[in-house]
Write a protein that holds these residues in place. Structure first.
Motif, PDB file in Angstrom:
ATOM      1  N   GLU A 198      12.249   2.000   1.481  1.00  0.00           N
ATOM      2  CA  GLU A 198      12.733   0.942   0.614  1.00  0.00           C
ATOM      3  C   GLU A 198      11.627  -0.088   0.501  1.00  0.00           C
ATOM      4  O   GLU A 198      11.268  -0.733   1.477  1.00  0.00           O
ATOM      5  CB  GLU A 198      14.004   0.306   1.179  1.00  0.00           C
ATOM      6  N   GLY A 199      11.042  -0.196  -0.676  1.00  0.00           N
ATOM      7  CA  GLY A 199       9.929  -1.109  -0.802  1.00  0.00           C
ATOM      8  C   GLY A 199       9.465  -1.238  -2.231  1.00  0.00           C
ATOM      9  O   GLY A 199      10.138  -0.824  -3.172  1.00  0.00           O
ATOM     10  N   CYS A 200       8.300  -1.838  -2.386  1.00  0.00           N
ATOM     11  CA  CYS A 200       7.699  -2.004  -3.708  1.00  0.00           C
ATOM     12  C   CYS A 200       6.977  -0.720  -4.095  1.00  0.00           C
ATOM     13  O   CYS A 200       5.925  -0.409  -3.538  1.00  0.00           O
ATOM     14  CB  CYS A 200       6.701  -3.158  -3.693  1.00  0.00           C
ATOM     15  N   LYS A 201       7.529   0.021  -5.046  1.00  0.00           N
ATOM     16  CA  LYS A 201       6.806   1.178  -5.563  1.00  0.00           C
ATOM     17  C   LYS A 201       5.642   0.700  -6.418  1.00  0.00           C
ATOM     18  O   LYS A 201       5.776  -0.200  -7.229  1.00  0.00           O
ATOM     19  CB  LYS A 201       7.742   2.044  -6.408  1.00  0.00           C
ATOM     20  N   TRP A 202       4.514   1.328  -6.199  1.00  0.00           N
ATOM     21  CA  TRP A 202       3.297   0.938  -6.909  1.00  0.00           C
ATOM     22  C   TRP A 202       3.235   1.657  -8.252  1.00  0.00           C
ATOM     23  O   TRP A 202       3.434   2.867  -8.319  1.00  0.00           O
ATOM     24  CB  TRP A 202       2.082   1.303  -6.072  1.00  0.00           C
ATOM     25  N   GLU A 203       2.930   0.917  -9.286  1.00  0.00           N
ATOM     26  CA  GLU A 203       2.715   1.503 -10.604  1.00  0.00           C
ATOM     27  C   GLU A 203       1.397   0.970 -11.149  1.00  0.00           C
ATOM     28  O   GLU A 203       1.258  -0.227 -11.371  1.00  0.00           O
ATOM     29  CB  GLU A 203       3.873   1.163 -11.549  1.00  0.00           C
ATOM     30  N   ASP A 204       0.430   1.853 -11.331  1.00  0.00           N
ATOM     31  CA  ASP A 204      -0.874   1.428 -11.832  1.00  0.00           C
ATOM     32  C   ASP A 204      -0.755   0.864 -13.245  1.00  0.00           C
ATOM     33  O   ASP A 204       0.005   1.373 -14.058  1.00  0.00           O
ATOM     34  CB  ASP A 204      -1.848   2.598 -11.830  1.00  0.00           C
ATOM     35  N   PRO A 205      -1.532  -0.158 -13.593  1.00  0.00           N
ATOM     36  CA  PRO A 205      -2.381  -0.941 -12.696  1.00  0.00           C
ATOM     37  C   PRO A 205      -1.535  -1.852 -11.809  1.00  0.00           C
ATOM     38  O   PRO A 205      -0.320  -1.715 -11.794  1.00  0.00           O
ATOM     39  CB  PRO A 205      -3.237  -1.746 -13.671  1.00  0.00           C
ATOM     40  N   TYR A 206      -2.164  -2.771 -11.109  1.00  0.00           N
ATOM     41  CA  TYR A 206      -1.499  -3.653 -10.145  1.00  0.00           C
ATOM     42  C   TYR A 206      -0.146  -4.106 -10.689  1.00  0.00           C
ATOM     43  O   TYR A 206      -0.057  -4.771 -11.702  1.00  0.00           O
ATOM     44  CB  TYR A 206      -2.385  -4.876  -9.886  1.00  0.00           C
ATOM     45  N   PRO A 207       0.944  -3.712  -9.994  1.00  0.00           N
ATOM     46  CA  PRO A 207       2.271  -3.874 -10.599  1.00  0.00           C
ATOM     47  C   PRO A 207       3.005  -5.128 -10.169  1.00  0.00           C
ATOM     48  O   PRO A 207       2.681  -5.756  -9.164  1.00  0.00           O
ATOM     49  CB  PRO A 207       3.005  -2.666 -10.026  1.00  0.00           C
TER      50      PRO A 207
ATOM     51  N   GLY B 180       7.438  -2.898   2.478  1.00  0.00           N
ATOM     52  CA  GLY B 180       8.742  -2.262   2.520  1.00  0.00           C
ATOM     53  C   GLY B 180       9.154  -1.872   3.926  1.00  0.00           C
ATOM     54  O   GLY B 180       8.576  -2.316   4.933  1.00  0.00           O
ATOM     55  N   TRP B 181      10.196  -1.042   3.970  1.00  0.00           N
ATOM     56  CA  TRP B 181      10.766  -0.512   5.212  1.00  0.00           C
ATOM     57  C   TRP B 181      10.711   1.009   5.127  1.00  0.00           C
ATOM     58  O   TRP B 181      11.198   1.613   4.168  1.00  0.00           O
ATOM     59  CB  TRP B 181      12.209  -0.977   5.366  1.00  0.00           C
ATOM     60  N   PHE B 182      10.096   1.640   6.139  1.00  0.00           N
ATOM     61  CA  PHE B 182       9.870   3.079   6.123  1.00  0.00           C
ATOM     62  C   PHE B 182      10.303   3.654   7.461  1.00  0.00           C
ATOM     63  O   PHE B 182       9.925   3.141   8.516  1.00  0.00           O
ATOM     64  CB  PHE B 182       8.396   3.367   5.857  1.00  0.00           C
ATOM     65  N   SER B 183      11.099   4.723   7.404  1.00  0.00           N
ATOM     66  CA  SER B 183      11.721   5.219   8.620  1.00  0.00           C
ATOM     67  C   SER B 183      11.833   6.741   8.568  1.00  0.00           C
ATOM     68  O   SER B 183      12.032   7.324   7.489  1.00  0.00           O
ATOM     69  CB  SER B 183      13.113   4.591   8.769  1.00  0.00           C
ATOM     70  N   MET B 184      11.694   7.372   9.725  1.00  0.00           N
ATOM     71  CA  MET B 184      11.786   8.830   9.821  1.00  0.00           C
ATOM     72  C   MET B 184      12.313   9.193  11.199  1.00  0.00           C
ATOM     73  O   MET B 184      12.008   8.533  12.195  1.00  0.00           O
ATOM     74  CB  MET B 184      10.399   9.463   9.639  1.00  0.00           C
ATOM     75  N   LYS B 185      13.118  10.257  11.252  1.00  0.00           N
ATOM     76  CA  LYS B 185      13.546  10.797  12.541  1.00  0.00           C
ATOM     77  C   LYS B 185      12.657  11.973  12.893  1.00  0.00           C
ATOM     78  O   LYS B 185      12.460  12.880  12.079  1.00  0.00           O
ATOM     79  CB  LYS B 185      15.010  11.224  12.487  1.00  0.00           C
TER      80      LYS B 185
ATOM     81  N   ALA C 212      11.275  -2.466  -6.780  1.00  0.00           N
ATOM     82  CA  ALA C 212      11.967  -2.152  -5.528  1.00  0.00           C
ATOM     83  C   ALA C 212      12.903  -0.972  -5.717  1.00  0.00           C
ATOM     84  O   ALA C 212      13.339  -0.669  -6.817  1.00  0.00           O
ATOM     85  CB  ALA C 212      12.754  -3.361  -5.039  1.00  0.00           C
ATOM     86  N   THR C 213      13.225  -0.299  -4.588  1.00  0.00           N
ATOM     87  CA  THR C 213      14.139   0.832  -4.648  1.00  0.00           C
ATOM     88  C   THR C 213      15.587   0.386  -4.599  1.00  0.00           C
ATOM     89  O   THR C 213      16.488   1.190  -4.756  1.00  0.00           O
ATOM     90  CB  THR C 213      13.854   1.813  -3.492  1.00  0.00           C
ATOM     91  N   THR C 214      15.848  -0.886  -4.358  1.00  0.00           N
ATOM     92  CA  THR C 214      17.188  -1.456  -4.510  1.00  0.00           C
ATOM     93  C   THR C 214      17.023  -2.813  -5.174  1.00  0.00           C
ATOM     94  O   THR C 214      15.916  -3.286  -5.397  1.00  0.00           O
ATOM     95  CB  THR C 214      17.900  -1.646  -3.151  1.00  0.00           C
ATOM     96  N   THR C 215      18.136  -3.468  -5.446  1.00  0.00           N
ATOM     97  CA  THR C 215      18.053  -4.752  -6.127  1.00  0.00           C
ATOM     98  C   THR C 215      17.661  -5.890  -5.205  1.00  0.00           C
ATOM     99  O   THR C 215      17.239  -6.942  -5.666  1.00  0.00           O
ATOM    100  CB  THR C 215      19.401  -5.084  -6.790  1.00  0.00           C
ATOM    101  N   GLU C 216      17.785  -5.697  -3.905  1.00  0.00           N
ATOM    102  CA  GLU C 216      17.449  -6.760  -2.957  1.00  0.00           C
ATOM    103  C   GLU C 216      16.163  -6.423  -2.219  1.00  0.00           C
ATOM    104  O   GLU C 216      16.057  -5.354  -1.637  1.00  0.00           O
ATOM    105  CB  GLU C 216      18.576  -6.943  -1.935  1.00  0.00           C
ATOM    106  N   HIS C 217      15.214  -7.326  -2.237  1.00  0.00           N
ATOM    107  CA  HIS C 217      13.973  -7.117  -1.499  1.00  0.00           C
ATOM    108  C   HIS C 217      14.138  -7.689  -0.091  1.00  0.00           C
ATOM    109  O   HIS C 217      13.365  -8.529   0.353  1.00  0.00           O
ATOM    110  CB  HIS C 217      12.804  -7.793  -2.216  1.00  0.00           C
ATOM    111  N   TRP C 218      15.123  -7.206   0.639  1.00  0.00           N
ATOM    112  CA  TRP C 218      15.453  -7.791   1.938  1.00  0.00           C
ATOM    113  C   TRP C 218      14.285  -7.732   2.919  1.00  0.00           C
ATOM    114  O   TRP C 218      14.119  -8.598   3.759  1.00  0.00           O
ATOM    115  CB  TRP C 218      16.666  -7.069   2.549  1.00  0.00           C
ATOM    116  N   TRP C 219      13.459  -6.700   2.795  1.00  0.00           N
ATOM    117  CA  TRP C 219      12.346  -6.480   3.707  1.00  0.00           C
ATOM    118  C   TRP C 219      11.227  -7.502   3.503  1.00  0.00           C
ATOM    119  O   TRP C 219      10.284  -7.554   4.285  1.00  0.00           O
ATOM    120  CB  TRP C 219      11.791  -5.066   3.521  1.00  0.00           C
ATOM    121  N   ASP C 220      11.322  -8.317   2.443  1.00  0.00           N
ATOM    122  CA  ASP C 220      10.311  -9.340   2.200  1.00  0.00           C
ATOM    123  C   ASP C 220      10.945 -10.728   2.106  1.00  0.00           C
ATOM    124  O   ASP C 220      10.331 -11.656   1.596  1.00  0.00           O
ATOM    125  CB  ASP C 220       9.540  -9.028   0.911  1.00  0.00           C
ATOM    126  N   GLN C 221      12.172 -10.870   2.601  1.00  0.00           N
ATOM    127  CA  GLN C 221      12.820 -12.168   2.663  1.00  0.00           C
ATOM    128  C   GLN C 221      12.524 -12.837   4.009  1.00  0.00           C
ATOM    129  O   GLN C 221      12.037 -12.202   4.947  1.00  0.00           O
ATOM    130  CB  GLN C 221      14.326 -12.024   2.451  1.00  0.00           C
TER     131      GLN C 221
END
Length: 307
Positions: A239-248, A85-90, A252-261
């Protein structure tokens, strides 16, 4: 940096413009604009670990202040974990004499202290008053690290908030500072298997005392008379793949997985130019060039960031 700031021209022309940006500390936006702020309060999204006196917020709850004193530091982690995913902080870092103090912003798998942990680090290494801040990045795979790079910054990170981001997919890790790619770590199916792509990770941040190594290799100790040391945070985006046990499957947090295109598997042309400038001007230490430490360089050191 923004393409409009740097018109295409001679290398000398671009170098002059970038050098000017370095001197004045240009603040720019993130290279991807689709990541949205997390909804809800701090406590809805994070768990914190510190005494109450070491964690404060602004009146509206949108700015978080973590402090370090002689008794304790402070840290927090996301309640969600992600795989890619994409992770950002100020962040606005500790000002003045911060020798020995480390502010960390990083991703880590569940086994944070164990031999199985994967980790992707950004650490801000404190300094004596007037000396430049250093940003250290590192990668761990199955509990092993040793992939450090250190950069200086082209602005004073204690005067205002700046954006620090990580792009993580199965093809590359990229660390961004104010939209500028400062480090690229590629995945090319190394035989040494040193790319963290199997485990989900939480996002963490913390402020802590590391005066045994953080400033001039531990020569400069923390001056507790200057405490409390305070780092401030706001506008966390994920914005990324939220993990849900077991291996999911990917949630995604949006409909487009742009960060993995495909466009996110490589630097674009403008990012490559900025990255090349960073490599020429801001790198203080690169493990891939440390032949004393690594007489035989790790396999990933032979791969071009443009691959």
């Amino acid at each position: 940096m923004k393409a409009s700031l740097f018109p295409r021209g001679s290398k000398m022309e671009r170098s002059a413009i970038l050098s000017a940006a370095f001197l004045v500390g240009v603040i720019v936006t993130t290279p991807f604009s689709r990541a949205a702020d997390l909804k809800g309060s701090f406590d809805d999204n994070f768990s914190k670990s510190c005494p109450a006196k070491n964690f404060k917020t602004s009146e509206d709850g949108q700015i978080w202040h973590l402090s370090l004193d002689e008794d304790a530091g402070c840290g927090f982690m996301t309640k969600e974990k992600y795989r890619f995913g994409w992770f950002s902080m100020k962040l606005k870092l500790v000002g003045g004499d911060s020798a020995g103090v480390v502010t960390a912003y990083y991703m880590c798998s569940e086994n944070a202290a164990g031999p199985e942990r994967d980790e992707v680090d950004i650490e801000f290494l404190g300094n004596r008053t007037g000396q430049p801040y250093v940003i250290q990045t590192n990668v761990y795979k199955n509990g092993t690290g040793g992939r450090e790079m250190r950069h200086s910054l082209w602005f004073d990170p204690t005067e205002d908030f700046h954006t620090y981001s990580i792009l993580w997919n199965n093809h590359q890790l990229v660390w961004f500072v104010d939209a500028v790619a400062v480090r690229v770590y590629k995945n090319a199916n190394y035989s040494n298997n040193f790319f963290p792509n199997e485990k989900a990770m939480y996002l963490f941040s913390s402020i802590w005392n590391a005066d045994d190594w953080a400033t001039r290799g531990g020569l400069e100790k923390t001056d507790w008379k200057k405490a409390p040391f305070v780092s401030s945070y706001k506008e966390f985006k994920a914005e990324g793949c939220k993990w849900e046990d077991p291996y999911p499957a990917c949630v995604a947090t949006t409909t487009e997985h742009w960060w993995d295109q495909y466009a996110a598997w490589h630097l674009n042309d403008d990012q490559k130019l900025d990255y090349a400038w960073v490599q020429r001007n801001l790198v203080i230490y690169d493990y891939c060039k440390d032949t004393q430490r690594y007489p035989e360089l790790p396999q990933e050191c032979w791969l071009s960031p443009w691959a």
